[in-house]
Write an enzyme that holds these catalytic residues in place. Structure first.
Site, PDB file in Angstrom:
ATOM      1  N   LYS A 275       0.866  -1.190   0.000  1.00 23.15           N
ATOM      2  CA  LYS A 275       0.000   0.000   0.000  1.00 23.15           C
ATOM      3  C   LYS A 275       0.895   1.229   0.000  1.00 23.15           C
ATOM      4  CE  LYS A 275      -3.102   2.733   3.001  1.00 23.15           C
ATOM      5  NZ  LYS A 275      -3.982   2.774   4.199  1.00 23.15           N
ATOM      6  N   ASP A 280      -2.364  10.307   3.670  1.00 29.18           N
ATOM      7  CA  ASP A 280      -3.768   9.939   3.861  1.00 29.18           C
ATOM      8  C   ASP A 280      -4.468  10.995   4.701  1.00 29.18           C
ATOM      9  OD1 ASP A 280      -6.202   8.729   4.147  1.00 29.18           O
ATOM     10  OD2 ASP A 280      -5.494   7.090   5.440  1.00 29.18           O
ATOM     11  N   LYS A 287      -9.846  13.174   8.141  1.00 30.04           N
ATOM     12  CA  LYS A 287      -9.337  12.832   9.467  1.00 30.04           C
ATOM     13  C   LYS A 287      -9.179  14.108  10.294  1.00 30.04           C
ATOM     14  CE  LYS A 287      -6.355   8.884   8.169  1.00 30.04           C
ATOM     15  NZ  LYS A 287      -6.982   7.804   8.934  1.00 30.04           N
ATOM     16  N   ASP A 298       1.753   6.362   5.468  1.00 24.30           N
ATOM     17  CA  ASP A 298       0.766   5.433   4.907  1.00 24.30           C
ATOM     18  C   ASP A 298       1.245   4.755   3.623  1.00 24.30           C
ATOM     19  OD1 ASP A 298      -1.606   4.230   5.546  1.00 24.30           O
ATOM     20  OD2 ASP A 298      -2.864   5.676   4.477  1.00 24.30           O
ATOM     21  N   ASP A 357     -11.953   7.320   3.798  1.00 22.86           N
ATOM     22  CA  ASP A 357     -10.751   7.076   4.589  1.00 22.86           C
ATOM     23  C   ASP A 357     -10.380   5.591   4.599  1.00 22.86           C
ATOM     24  OD1 ASP A 357      -8.603   7.693   6.170  1.00 22.86           O
ATOM     25  OD2 ASP A 357      -9.756   7.930   8.028  1.00 22.86           O
ATOM     26  N   GLU A 359      -9.291   3.972   2.180  1.00 19.62           N
ATOM     27  CA  GLU A 359      -8.787   4.089   0.804  1.00 19.62           C
ATOM     28  C   GLU A 359      -7.734   3.039   0.474  1.00 19.62           C
ATOM     29  OE1 GLU A 359      -7.520   5.614   3.316  1.00 19.62           O
ATOM     30  OE2 GLU A 359      -5.399   5.215   2.964  1.00 19.62           O
ATOM     31  N   ARG A 361      -7.539  -0.181   1.045  1.00 17.87           N
ATOM     32  CA  ARG A 361      -8.091  -1.412   0.458  1.00 17.87           C
ATOM     33  C   ARG A 361      -8.549  -1.168  -0.974  1.00 17.87           C
ATOM     34  NH1 ARG A 361     -12.493  -1.746   5.187  1.00 17.87           N
ATOM     35  NH2 ARG A 361     -10.802  -0.627   6.187  1.00 17.87           N
TER      36      ARG A 361
HETATM   37  N1  BES Z   1      -4.059   4.647   6.935  1.00 18.60           N
HETATM   38  C1  BES Z   1      -5.183   4.396   7.762  1.00 18.60           C
HETATM   39  C2  BES Z   1      -4.867   3.380   8.867  1.00 18.60           C
HETATM   40  C3  BES Z   1      -3.832   3.799   9.881  1.00 18.60           C
HETATM   41  C4  BES Z   1      -4.222   4.366  11.080  1.00 18.60           C
HETATM   42  C5  BES Z   1      -2.495   3.562   9.656  1.00 18.60           C
HETATM   43  C6  BES Z   1      -3.265   4.727  12.006  1.00 18.60           C
HETATM   44  C7  BES Z   1      -1.531   3.920  10.586  1.00 18.60           C
HETATM   45  C8  BES Z   1      -1.916   4.493  11.767  1.00 18.60           C
HETATM   46  C9  BES Z   1      -6.325   3.848   6.914  1.00 18.60           C
HETATM   47  O1  BES Z   1      -6.394   4.315   5.619  1.00 18.60           O
HETATM   48  C10 BES Z   1      -7.583   4.266   7.583  1.00 18.60           C
HETATM   49  O2  BES Z   1      -7.837   5.440   7.636  1.00 18.60           O
HETATM   50  N2  BES Z   1      -8.361   3.310   8.054  1.00 18.60           N
HETATM   51  C11 BES Z   1      -9.597   3.582   8.694  1.00 18.60           C
HETATM   52  C12 BES Z   1     -10.621   2.596   8.171  1.00 18.60           C
HETATM   53  C13 BES Z   1     -12.034   2.933   8.543  1.00 18.60           C
HETATM   54  C14 BES Z   1     -12.460   4.229   7.886  1.00 18.60           C
HETATM   55  C15 BES Z   1     -12.934   1.800   8.109  1.00 18.60           C
HETATM   56  C16 BES Z   1      -9.389   3.400  10.197  1.00 18.60           C
HETATM   57  O3  BES Z   1      -8.613   2.539  10.603  1.00 18.60           O
HETATM   58  O4  BES Z   1      -9.986   4.157  10.955  1.00 18.60           O
HETATM   59 ZN    ZN Z   2      -4.651   4.917   4.774  1.00 14.16          ZN
HETATM   60 MN    MN Z   3      -7.422   6.167   5.464  1.00 15.01          MN
END
Ligand code: BES
Ligand code: ZN
Ligand code: MN
Length: 508
Positions: A275, A280, A287, A298, A357, A359, A361
């Site tokens: 990824k 992000d 966020k 990210d 967010d 994104e 996947r």
């Molecule tokens: N890049 C984030 C996940 C992340 C969080 C990585 C903290 C490193 C540290 C990912 O893209 C994300 O935002 N995931 C969301 C998914 C949700 C919206 C279903 C999350 O984990 O809140």
């Molecule tokens: Zn992300």
């Molecule tokens: Mn995200």
């Protein structure tokens, strides 16, 4: 915009030294000398085996042994003590002794961390040369880990400090290490530091194009094949998912392919997928600042892929290996992808976007489909995918999710050998319908927050067909908030060592 100039990636000269003779009149050792010592299990402090320190002891007329016998160093694991050693020729040598504990309990990872910690300690002032003498009782199969750890300790996140408070030595000389283990350790250390540097660079510099350019330059240096799909090519290839995530950004998305042809023509490759979201923001599902502050990290999955491919090429591993990175920046603009959008992915499957967010996947959906097209023996993907994985496993353990238990066991064994913590999360069928959508084939979020790491993996599973596949969620361990004695804060390069080992195991 004038860009700040980063410090070059730490690259002290590494050499093999003579077996430690100190001081030899004609070539007196300059710089501090690091000596690893071990403690015997039934240690009475008078019996600390001096290992490589014995030459120093002789040179000091027995002062070192007396000092140690007084209990000034126990040799217990992780202990670092510095001593000023008067020598027969009237000069004073700095000796740093690193306890490695009971040799029977020594691991590759502890040696790696001892190496890093001692180099970081010595970085408090500039030094032209550091001599590292390997304890005689350290098994030679671990020596590369110490060399890699010493290099790891040289690199940190202060790449834009004009007056850095730490100083990397110009040269490190290893005594008691073979040329083969030195080169191997150096390659591993450089590869981890390459990954860390890509992650530590600020996001406005390390955008998808810059990431691809640096990787392609690295590829031609080490003899990897490389290919970059720009926006036009992505459209030709029907990569609408990558394009959708990248659309809100002024920096266009791309897909990077790195290729190592180490095996026979008819041998199916192993594909590692990363990824690569270079920043992000969350997109329209924006966020908050606290959640966004470290989101340059990210793309750590993609950076891990690049670091591992670098190592595989330099080590000349006898296996076909392909690295694929889906690169995009997740931003807010009038053209951002939206909640409620439906995207037709490269595989043909449609996805409903319910949170921009989630994104990673979406980017991986197309990237994994390209991976499947390589007719691989196995796919391993790495991604800073979910905060939920950090809730489940903390910030030092990577989450494993798979459709193939034996693949997962292989990787777990490699991670154990390297001392990198991993833990498998279940992929029960009962999670399957959590990503079913009412309007498209699947949706990009689960039902509520529960099991968020697993529902993300269930989404990905839709894009790997029948190929043995392992997903590694590195959201926790990829990036550290605070420093430790054995590493700086920032990018950690986690899983580079484990993947190198797993790939080497496949070649054997
Ligand atoms: N890049 C984030 C996940 C992340 C969080 C990585 C903290 C490193 C540290 C990912 O893209 C994300 O935002 N995931 C969301 C998914 C949700 C919206 C279903 C999350 O984990 O809140
Ligand atoms: Zn992300
Ligand atoms: Mn995200």
């Amino acid at each position: 915009m004038t860009k700040p100039i980063p410090r070059p990636v730490a690259s002290p000269q590494l050499t093999i030294g003579e077996p430690l003779q100190f001081p030899a009149d004609d070539n007196a050792v300059e710089g501090p000398i690091v000596v690893s010592i071990a403690c015997s299990p039934e240690d009475d402090s008078t019996a600390v085996p001096l290992a490589a320190a014995s030459a120093l002891d002789a040179a000091s007329g027995g002062v070192l042994a007396t000092w140690l016998a007084d209990g000034n160093a126990s040799g217990k694991a992780g202990e670092i003590c510095m001593a000023a050693l008067p020598t027969k020729d009237g000069s004073v040598a700095t000796v740093v002794m690193v306890g490695i504990g009971d040799v029977d309990e020594l691991t590759r990872d502890s040696l790696f961390r001892h190496g890093s910690a001692v180099i970081r300690q010595l970085a408090s002032q500039p030094r032209s040369k550091i001599v590292v003498a390997m304890g005689l009782d350290v098994p030679s199969k671990f020596h590369d880990a110490l060399v890699a750890g010493c290099l790891f300790g040289c690199e940190g996140q202060a790449i834009y400090r004009q007056n850095p408070s730490t100083h990397v030595g110009d040269a490190i000389e290893f005594s008691g290490v073979s040329a083969e283990m030195l080169t191997r350790g150096q390659t591993i250390g450089q590869s981890i530091n390459l990954t860390r540097r890509l992650v530590n660079e600020p996001p406005s510099i390390m955008n998808p194009t810059e990431f691809a350019n640096r990787s392609v330059a690295m590829a031609s240096e080490v003899g990897l094949g490389s290919e970059v799909w720009d926006e036009t090519r992505l459209a030709d290839e029907r990569c609408e998912a990558i394009l959708a995530v990248g659309r809100g950004s002024a920096s266009p998305p791309c897909l990077l392919k790195l290729q190592h042809a180490g095996g026979g023509d008819d041998q199916p490759p192993v594909v590692i997928v990363g990824k690569g979201v270079t920043f992000d923001s969350g997109g329209l599902s924006l966020k908050p600042s606290e959640g966004m502050v470290d989101m340059k990290c990210d793309m750590a999955g993609a950076a891990t892929v690049v670091g591992v491919m670098h190592a595989i090429a330099k080590l000349g591993v006898g296996l076909n290996v392909i690295g694929l990175c889906g690169l995009a920046e997740n931003m807010v603009s009038g053209d951002s992808y939206k909640l409620g959008d439906v995207i037709q992915t490269r595989s043909g499957k449609t996805i409903e976007i319910l949170n921009t967010d989630a994104e990673g996947r979406v980017v991986l959906a197309d990237t994994l489909d390209v991976a499947v097209e390589q007719a691989p023996a196995a796919i391993v993907d790495l991604a800073t995918l979910t905060g939920a994985c950090m809730v489940a496993l903390g910030n030092e353990t990577a989450g494993l999710m798979t459709n193939d238990e034996s693949l997962c066991n292989e990787l777990t064994d490699a991670a154990k050998a390297e001392g990198e913590p991993v833990w498998e999360l279940p992929m029960f069928k009962l999670f399957d319908d959590k990503v079913h959508s009412k309007v498209a084939d699947i949706k990009n979020v689960g039902e509520g927050r529960w099991g968020g790491a697993i529902t993300a993996a269930k989404f990905l599973e839709n894009f790997v067909a029948e190929v043995p596949w392992l997903h590694i969620d590195i959201a926790g361990p990829a990036f550290a908030d605070s420093p430790k004695p054995d590493r700086d804060a920032g990018a950690t390069g986690v899983m580079v060592r484990t993947l190198i080992r797993w790939i080497e195991n496949q070649a054997n």
